[in-house]
Scaffold this motif. Sequence first.
Motif, short mmCIF file in Angstrom:
data_model
loop_
_atom_site.label_atom_id
_atom_site.label_comp_id
_atom_site.label_asym_id
_atom_site.label_seq_id
_atom_site.Cartn_x
_atom_site.Cartn_y
_atom_site.Cartn_z
N TYR A 176 93.68 41.19 53.99
CA TYR A 176 94.16 41.46 55.34
C TYR A 176 95.03 42.71 55.36
O TYR A 176 94.93 43.53 56.27
CB TYR A 176 94.98 40.27 55.85
N GLU A 177 95.88 42.86 54.35
CA GLU A 177 96.74 44.04 54.30
C GLU A 177 95.92 45.31 54.09
O GLU A 177 96.24 46.35 54.65
CB GLU A 177 97.77 43.89 53.19
N LYS A 178 94.88 45.22 53.30
CA LYS A 178 94.04 46.39 53.06
C LYS A 178 93.34 46.82 54.34
O LYS A 178 93.20 48.00 54.62
CB LYS A 178 93.01 46.09 51.98
N ARG A 179 92.92 45.83 55.15
CA ARG A 179 92.28 46.17 56.42
C ARG A 179 93.27 46.76 57.41
O ARG A 179 92.90 47.57 58.26
CB ARG A 179 91.63 44.93 57.04
N TYR A 180 94.53 46.36 57.32
CA TYR A 180 95.54 46.80 58.28
C TYR A 180 95.85 48.29 58.11
O TYR A 180 95.96 49.02 59.08
CB TYR A 180 96.82 45.98 58.12
N TYR A 181 96.01 48.73 56.84
CA TYR A 181 96.34 50.12 56.58
C TYR A 181 95.05 50.92 56.38
O TYR A 181 94.21 50.56 55.59
CB TYR A 181 97.21 50.24 55.32
N MET A 182 94.94 52.03 57.10
CA MET A 182 93.75 52.86 57.00
C MET A 182 93.72 53.57 55.65
O MET A 182 94.75 53.89 55.09
CB MET A 182 93.75 53.91 58.11
N GLU A 183 92.52 53.84 55.17
CA GLU A 183 92.38 54.61 53.94
C GLU A 183 92.68 56.07 54.25
O GLU A 183 92.27 56.59 55.29
CB GLU A 183 90.96 54.50 53.40
N PRO A 184 93.39 56.76 53.37
CA PRO A 184 93.69 58.16 53.64
C PRO A 184 92.43 59.01 53.59
O PRO A 184 91.53 58.77 52.78
CB PRO A 184 94.66 58.55 52.52
N ILE A 185 92.38 60.01 54.45
CA ILE A 185 91.19 60.86 54.56
C ILE A 185 91.28 62.06 53.62
O ILE A 185 90.28 62.71 53.33
CB ILE A 185 91.01 61.31 56.02
N GLU A 186 92.50 62.34 53.10
CA GLU A 186 92.71 63.54 52.31
C GLU A 186 91.76 63.69 51.12
O GLU A 186 91.18 64.76 50.94
CB GLU A 186 94.16 63.64 51.81
N PRO A 187 91.57 62.65 50.28
CA PRO A 187 90.69 62.86 49.12
C PRO A 187 89.26 63.23 49.50
O PRO A 187 88.65 64.11 48.88
CB PRO A 187 90.71 61.51 48.39
N TYR A 188 88.75 62.61 50.55
CA TYR A 188 87.38 62.90 50.98
C TYR A 188 87.29 64.31 51.56
O TYR A 188 86.32 65.03 51.32
CB TYR A 188 86.92 61.87 52.01
N ALA A 189 88.31 64.71 52.32
CA ALA A 189 88.30 66.03 52.92
C ALA A 189 88.39 67.11 51.84
O ALA A 189 87.70 68.13 51.90
CB ALA A 189 89.45 66.16 53.90
N ARG A 190 89.23 66.90 50.84
CA ARG A 190 89.37 67.88 49.77
C ARG A 190 88.08 67.98 48.95
O ARG A 190 87.66 69.07 48.55
CB ARG A 190 90.53 67.51 48.86
N ARG A 191 87.44 66.84 48.70
CA ARG A 191 86.20 66.84 47.93
C ARG A 191 85.11 67.58 48.69
O ARG A 191 84.35 68.38 48.12
CB ARG A 191 85.78 65.39 47.65
N ALA A 192 85.05 67.36 50.01
CA ALA A 192 84.04 68.04 50.82
C ALA A 192 84.32 69.54 50.87
O ALA A 192 83.39 70.35 50.84
CB ALA A 192 84.04 67.46 52.23
N GLN A 193 85.60 69.91 50.92
CA GLN A 193 85.95 71.32 50.98
C GLN A 193 85.63 72.03 49.67
O GLN A 193 85.22 73.17 49.67
CB GLN A 193 87.44 71.45 51.31
#
Length: 98
Positions: A40-57
């Motif tokens: 439940y706690e994992k669903r409450y807090y969003m996953e950060p987008i930074e790692p995916y954005a940096r990998r795509a960049q």
Amino acid sequence: MASRASKIAAVAREIFSTLPNRGRVRTGMQFLKKPLTGAYEKRYYMEPIEPYARRAQRACPLIPIYTSELQERRSLKLRMLRQRGKGPPKKGSGKRSK
């Protein structure tokens, strides 16, 4: 031969699914019986987008450099501090250097 009280205690343990506790020692079973809340706690807090954005960049240099709001706020604060002369010293020229 077990006494009547111990037989009753054994049956009660089977019915109520408790552990035998001789000597009245705290076992922590009340915490172990509680349902887990990690999902439940994992669903409450969003996953950060930074790692995916940096990998795509890194994969495609045409994508603009991603900076999070936190990074922007930190860089703005640092810029303002440096304008007032209150920023961090350059490397090797700190308070204790000779």
